[in-house]
Design a protein around this motif. Structure first.
Motif, PDB file in Angstrom:
ATOM      1  N   GLY A   1       0.786  -1.234   0.000  1.00  0.00           N
ATOM      2  CA  GLY A   1       0.000   0.000   0.000  1.00  0.00           C
ATOM      3  C   GLY A   1       0.814   1.278   0.000  1.00  0.00           C
TER       4      GLY A   1
ATOM      5  N   PRO B   1      -1.733   5.725  -9.756  1.00  0.00           N
ATOM      6  CA  PRO B   1      -1.959   4.508 -10.555  1.00  0.00           C
ATOM      7  C   PRO B   1      -0.805   4.168 -11.491  1.00  0.00           C
TER       8      PRO B   1
ATOM      9  N   TYR C   1       1.321   1.431 -10.037  1.00  0.00           N
ATOM     10  CA  TYR C   1       0.629   0.148 -10.140  1.00  0.00           C
ATOM     11  C   TYR C   1       0.762  -0.427 -11.548  1.00  0.00           C
TER      12      TYR C   1
ATOM     13  N   ALA D   1      -4.681  -1.034  -1.065  1.00  0.00           N
ATOM     14  CA  ALA D   1      -4.648   0.424  -1.002  1.00  0.00           C
ATOM     15  C   ALA D   1      -4.213   0.877   0.378  1.00  0.00           C
TER      16      ALA D   1
ATOM     17  N   ASP E   1      -3.632   6.250  -1.024  1.00  0.00           N
ATOM     18  CA  ASP E   1      -4.190   5.793  -2.301  1.00  0.00           C
ATOM     19  C   ASP E   1      -5.686   6.050  -2.425  1.00  0.00           C
TER      20      ASP E   1
ATOM     21  N   TRP F   1      -7.538   7.665  -5.596  1.00  0.00           N
ATOM     22  CA  TRP F   1      -7.629   7.051  -6.923  1.00  0.00           C
ATOM     23  C   TRP F   1      -7.966   5.565  -6.899  1.00  0.00           C
ATOM     24  N   ALA F   2      -7.768   4.888  -5.773  1.00  0.00           N
ATOM     25  CA  ALA F   2      -7.959   3.436  -5.734  1.00  0.00           C
ATOM     26  C   ALA F   2      -9.401   3.026  -6.019  1.00  0.00           C
ATOM     27  N   GLU F   3     -10.376   3.845  -5.598  1.00  0.00           N
ATOM     28  CA  GLU F   3     -11.779   3.497  -5.810  1.00  0.00           C
ATOM     29  C   GLU F   3     -12.132   3.412  -7.286  1.00  0.00           C
TER      30      GLU F   3
ATOM     31  N   LEU G   1     -10.601   1.909  -9.523  1.00  0.00           N
ATOM     32  CA  LEU G   1     -10.210   0.621 -10.088  1.00  0.00           C
ATOM     33  C   LEU G   1     -11.261  -0.459  -9.863  1.00  0.00           C
TER      34      LEU G   1
ATOM     35  N   LEU H   1      -8.040  -2.757  -6.309  1.00  0.00           N
ATOM     36  CA  LEU H   1      -7.081  -2.397  -5.276  1.00  0.00           C
ATOM     37  C   LEU H   1      -7.840  -2.236  -3.952  1.00  0.00           C
TER      38      LEU H   1
ATOM     39  N   THR I   1      -8.729  -2.599   0.279  1.00  0.00           N
ATOM     40  CA  THR I   1      -8.003  -2.223   1.494  1.00  0.00           C
ATOM     41  C   THR I   1      -7.407  -3.438   2.188  1.00  0.00           C
TER      42      THR I   1
END
Length: 237
Positions: A34, A39, A42, A55, A59, A62-64, A66, A70, A72
């Motif tokens: 994490g 991104p 990644y 994540a 992160d 931006w992780a949401e 994906l 990604l 938690t």
């Protein structure tokens, strides 16, 4: 004896160092604990080797996007080993004794610990250097036949340490310990409803720096002291 090399990294914070990429190329997969920060890191990791990642607090922005790629927390099974991944070990809310390995990060400090049959592994940070902490990663070797693992700590070349400086360009810098204390006090004063000028005066701190801390605390619900320190470092403060 059959063996499999896995690169274990965390807290890259927007930096994929050439030395880290070279180590990854010698492995079969990557486990990232994490705080990639963006991104692009990644995507680059996935272009080198299959990558399993969670994540971190850095992160969330931006992780949401994906769509669950990604998460938690993540459970991975590699070569007969059950692996649980989470960014912050303090946020584990499940029984981890059923896992062979727990991978985490967040502290930027390399750690290895055994509890029963479970190995808890933190590869440290191999991205942006925090204070005087070393830059590290881990090579995890899995032996399916004997169901054993071996770890190798990799220490990376160090850039010059950069203390926190005042954003207004005034003389002086804050140590890691002092900065941690300041952020904690600012968060507490903000919770008490105090204004930025009042907080700055109470803590004898630069008002521009206090304003930055307050803004980050207000706009990132649930952020902790380490999360704010990470953001301050990325902004060059």
């Amino acid at each position: 004896m059959e063996s499999h090399r896995i690169a274990v990294i965390s807290d890259t914070h927007g930096i994929l160092r050439p030395e880290v990429a070279q180590q990854i190329e010698t492995c079969e997969a990557v486990l990232h604990g994490g705080d990639m920060d963006n991104p692009e890191i990644y995507s680059r990791l996935k272009s080198i080797r299959p990558t399993y990642a969670v994540a971190g607090n850095a992160d969330a922005d931006w992780a949401e996007r994906l769509q669950g790629e990604l998460p938690t927390e993540l459970t991975v099974e590699l070569f007969g080993f059950r692996i649980y991944m989470i960014h912050n070990r303090k946020q584990i809310r499940r029984d981890s004794s059923d896992y062979d390995i727990v991978i985490y990060g967040h502290s930027h400090k390399y750690q290895e610990e055994s509890q029963g049959r479970t190995r808890y592994l933190n590869p440290g940070s191999c991205g942006r250097r925090r204070f005087k902490l070393p830059l590290t990663m881990m090579i995890l070797t899995l032996y399916p036949e004997s169901h054993e693992i071996a770890t190798q700590r990799i220490d990376l070349p160090l850039p010059p340490a950069r203390p926190f400086a005042f954003p207004a360009g005034e003389p002086g810098a804050l140590s890691e310990k002092d900065m941690h204390k300041l952020v904690k006090r600012v968060m507490r004063d903000m919770d008490a409803g105090r204004s930025v000028p009042d907080i700055a005066a109470r803590n004898q701190a630069d008002q521009a720096l206090v304003e930055q801390i307050c803004r980050m605390y207000a706009t990132h619900p649930g952020v902790d002291v380490d999360g704010i320190l990470d953001r301050l470092e990325r902004r060059g403060l």
